[in-house]
Design a protein around this motif. Structure first.
Motif, PDB file in Angstrom:
ATOM      1  N   MET A 176      36.132  39.440  42.588  1.00 42.33           N
ATOM      2  CA  MET A 176      35.000  39.523  43.533  1.00 42.33           C
ATOM      3  C   MET A 176      34.487  40.956  43.694  1.00 42.33           C
ATOM      4  O   MET A 176      33.305  41.172  43.974  1.00 42.33           O
ATOM      5  N   ILE A 177      35.354  41.950  43.533  1.00 51.76           N
ATOM      6  CA  ILE A 177      34.932  43.344  43.672  1.00 51.76           C
ATOM      7  C   ILE A 177      34.225  43.820  42.412  1.00 51.76           C
ATOM      8  O   ILE A 177      33.216  44.544  42.473  1.00 51.76           O
ATOM      9  N   GLN A 178      34.716  43.406  41.241  1.00 52.56           N
ATOM     10  CA  GLN A 178      34.176  43.894  39.977  1.00 52.56           C
ATOM     11  C   GLN A 178      33.051  43.025  39.420  1.00 52.56           C
ATOM     12  O   GLN A 178      32.344  43.457  38.493  1.00 52.56           O
ATOM     13  N   SER A 179      32.871  41.833  39.954  1.00 53.07           N
ATOM     14  CA  SER A 179      31.865  40.914  39.425  1.00 53.07           C
ATOM     15  C   SER A 179      30.453  41.431  39.682  1.00 53.07           C
ATOM     16  O   SER A 179      30.187  42.124  40.671  1.00 53.07           O
ATOM     17  N   LYS A 180      29.546  41.069  38.784  1.00 56.54           N
ATOM     18  CA  LYS A 180      28.145  41.437  38.973  1.00 56.54           C
ATOM     19  C   LYS A 180      27.468  40.560  40.020  1.00 56.54           C
ATOM     20  O   LYS A 180      26.433  40.933  40.569  1.00 56.54           O
TER      21      LYS A 180
END
Length: 626
Positions: free
Chosen positions: A610-614
């Motif tokens: 969720m933090i790294q997703s676009k």
């Protein structure tokens, strides 16, 4: 022998108050004087031509001599014994003094019976008392007693209870029972060996160099990982050269922990309530959690433990760190008392840096602004102040112990940026595999919406703007009634309340300061639908734990501080009357700076995605299997 026995019997017949007065003033109180019933004989003295001058000189000489004798007697009486044998010698000296008084009284009565020779016996009695005092003083000096006093200035040494101080001395707490003075050299060698192994002495006696201090203030910390049976994943960090890997012992002997002597016997009794009934009386006196925590604390490293629970392990942990704190305080106090005794024995005018055992002052209040130099000296003896305090390096010796129920960014910031212990830091970093969202029992879609913030300082304003621009308009419609807005921060709550009032929205609010009547009124309005929004603070839920009925739409303005609050608030929806379950919604706002809180709710694997997703929106659904 008869007179000496009579003196001892006279001394034994004195009360405690009389003996105390005799020790302090060198004579009995006038109230107990033995007054003879006979009238004193008249004395006839023939004066010489130079009587005025000679009498003045003799008076001054007698006065000085009397003061000297008095101080010598006082010094011998104040000298505290260190063993029972010396106590007996002290009693015999007091008996000898009483014997002198008895002899003087006896000679006085004899003089009266002989026909008025009282003036002739006066001077010999005084000389006799002086000789006795000088003999006693010489004997005490031969035994090594402290007889330091200044007769010319009439300075009386302050009374100190050496006997009881020695019981708390650092030396006596780590050595076997003394059998006699012949073992003094052996005790000293054993004492120095114990001192070198004691973590307290190792930590406080370490003298940092300028290069090491500069290294700690400029270079980043190096870290290593380790896994322990009970604490789990540990992170060791330090700026100085790598220390040896710390390993926990399966079993810990109390005698190997270098505890202060009284704590060795009291700790097993105090801690037995946390030990299993299966353990034998001679078994370990620590629980597995206490053993691993104390193993770290006893090395004087900084510690952060974020898994304290008031209902399960809170008291167990409190006993462990209280033991460490008491052990440190008692050792420091014993060191001061031991150095006080050594300073009394040393020759006047000699300086020794070994007696530096104190700080600059004793602060009455402890805040975040600690280890600062005081503005005033406060009457401190700088010869006793440690060099680390004078160099303003106290923060590099300070041990910080942090215990919390959660991984909080503010606590992490304090531990990472404001703990400078040269021994290093140890933090428990157990990663939550499954979050509290798995404890939600109602069928509910959870929509997590990520907001973008430039830095941590701008998160507050960014969240507020994101809420009023993109989230709140979706809930303004009358269809989206019964909406509860969960606000962890009281300051954000006040900001939202003022905005709702300004926009004249149909809402009610409950916080930790709301009175009971206001709480009942707000809950009733929200349940009946008379108020569309309910602002709800986290601190109110923390203290009150009311079940709010009528929730159909739920907004988490920020992730809860305590992860289990998320499932508790979501499960309040099951208390709502039967309705269209499909219309229930849950919206959560988060940012990349909420990674720890997010991991506690959804788990570490989902948090990384969720933090790294676009994508900025993520959906989870709970209660599908029911």
């Amino acid at each position: 022998m008869g007179k000496r026995r009579g003196g001892r019997e006279l001394l034994r017949s004195l009360s405690k108050k009389q003996k105390k007065h005799l020790r302090e003033f060198g004579e009995e109180h006038p109230f107990y004087d033995r007054v003879s019933g006979r009238p004193e004989a008249t004395q006839i003295c023939e004066l010489s031509e130079n009587s005025d001058k000679s009498s003045t000189e003799s008076d001054s000489e007698t006065e000085v001599e009397q003061v000297s004798v008095y101080h010598k007697l006082l010094a011998t009486l104040k000298t505290s014994p260190e063993s029972e044998s010396e106590e007996d010698e002290s009693e015999s000296e007091e008996a000898g003094e009483s014997e002198a008084e008895v002899d003087s009284e006896g000679s006085q009565e004899t003089g009266e019976a002989d026909g008025g020779g009282e003036d002739k016996n006066d001077v010999p009695e005084q000389d006799k008392a002086t000789d006795t005092a000088e003999q006693t003083l010489g004997q005490e000096q031969a035994d090594g007693a402290d007889t330091s006093c200044d007769p010319s200035h009439r300075v009386i040494e302050e009374f100190t209870d050496v006997k009881h101080e020695s019981e708390f001395s650092l030396e006596t707490n780590f050595m076997e029972e003394e059998s006699g003075d012949c073992n003094a050299d052996k005790r000293d060698s054993n004492s120095s060996q114990v001192f070198s192994e004691d973590p307290f002495k190792q930590h406080m006696d370490k003298e940092l160099e300028e290069k090491e201090v500069e290294k700690m203030s400029t270079l980043p910390k190096s870290s290593s990982q380790s896994k322990w049976p009970r604490l789990g994943q540990l992170t060791f960090s330090s700026t100085l050269e790598k220390h040896k890997t710390l390993k926990v012992d399966k079993e810990v002997d109390v005698k190997q922990l270098y505890l202060h002597k009284p704590l060795e016997s009291t700790w097993p009794k105090v801690n037995k309530q946390f030990l299993s009934s299966v353990n034998k009386p001679s078994g370990p006196s620590f629980t597995p959690l206490q053993r691993e925590l104390f193993c770290i604390m006893n090395t004087y490293r900084d510690l952060f433990y974020p898994e304290r629970n008031a209902l399960t392990n809170g008291e167990e942990i409190r006993h462990a760190y209280c033991l460490h704190a008491l052990n440190h305080v008692l050792k420091a106090n014993a060191q001061v008392l031991s150095n006080n005794a050594k300073r009394r024995d040393q020759k006047p005018g000699t300086d020794n840096d070994d007696y530096r055992d104190q700080g600059l002052t004793r602060p009455k209040h402890l805040m975040k602004h600690i280890n600062l130099l005081p503005l005033d000296s406060h009457g401190v003896d700088f010869s006793r102040v440690r060099m680390l305090n004078l160099s303003n390096w106290s923060k590099y010796y300070r041990q910080t112990l942090l215990f919390s129920a959660l991984q909080d960014p503010q606590i992490n910031s304090v531990f990472n940026k404001h703990c400078f212990n040269y021994m290093g830091q140890v933090a428990v970093r157990n990663v939550p595999l499954s979050g509290s969202i798995s404890h939600v029992v109602v069928q509910l879609p959870h929509v997590f919406r990520r907001l973008e913030a430039e830095n941590v300082n701008s998160v507050i304003d960014t969240r507020f703007q994101f809420f009023i621009d993109k989230v709140l308009p979706e809930y303004r419609d009358a269809i989206m009634s019964h909406t509860l807005i969960y606000v962890p921060s009281y300051f954000d709550y006040v900001r939202l309340r003022n905005y709702f009032k300004k926009e004249e929205l149909n809402f009610t609010h409950i916080c930790e300061y709301t009175k009971k009547a206001g709480i009942c009124r707000a809950r009733r309005f929200f349940l009946k639908g008379e108020k569309q929004f309910l602002l709800f603070t986290e601190r109110f839920h923390f203290y009150k734990r009311y079940t709010i009925k009528g929730i159909r739409n739920l907004i988490f303005y920020e992730l809860p501080t305590y992860s289990h609050f998320y499932s508790e608030i979501c499960n309040m929806m099951k208390a709502t009357d039967n309705g269209a379950d499909a219309t229930w919604t849950c919206t959560v706002l988060y940012s990349k700076y909420d990674a720890q809180k997010l991991a506690a709710v959804v788990g570490i694997d989902r948090t990384a995605q969720m933090i790294q997703s676009k994508k900025n929106v993520h959906l989870f659904v709970t209660g599908e299997n029911e």
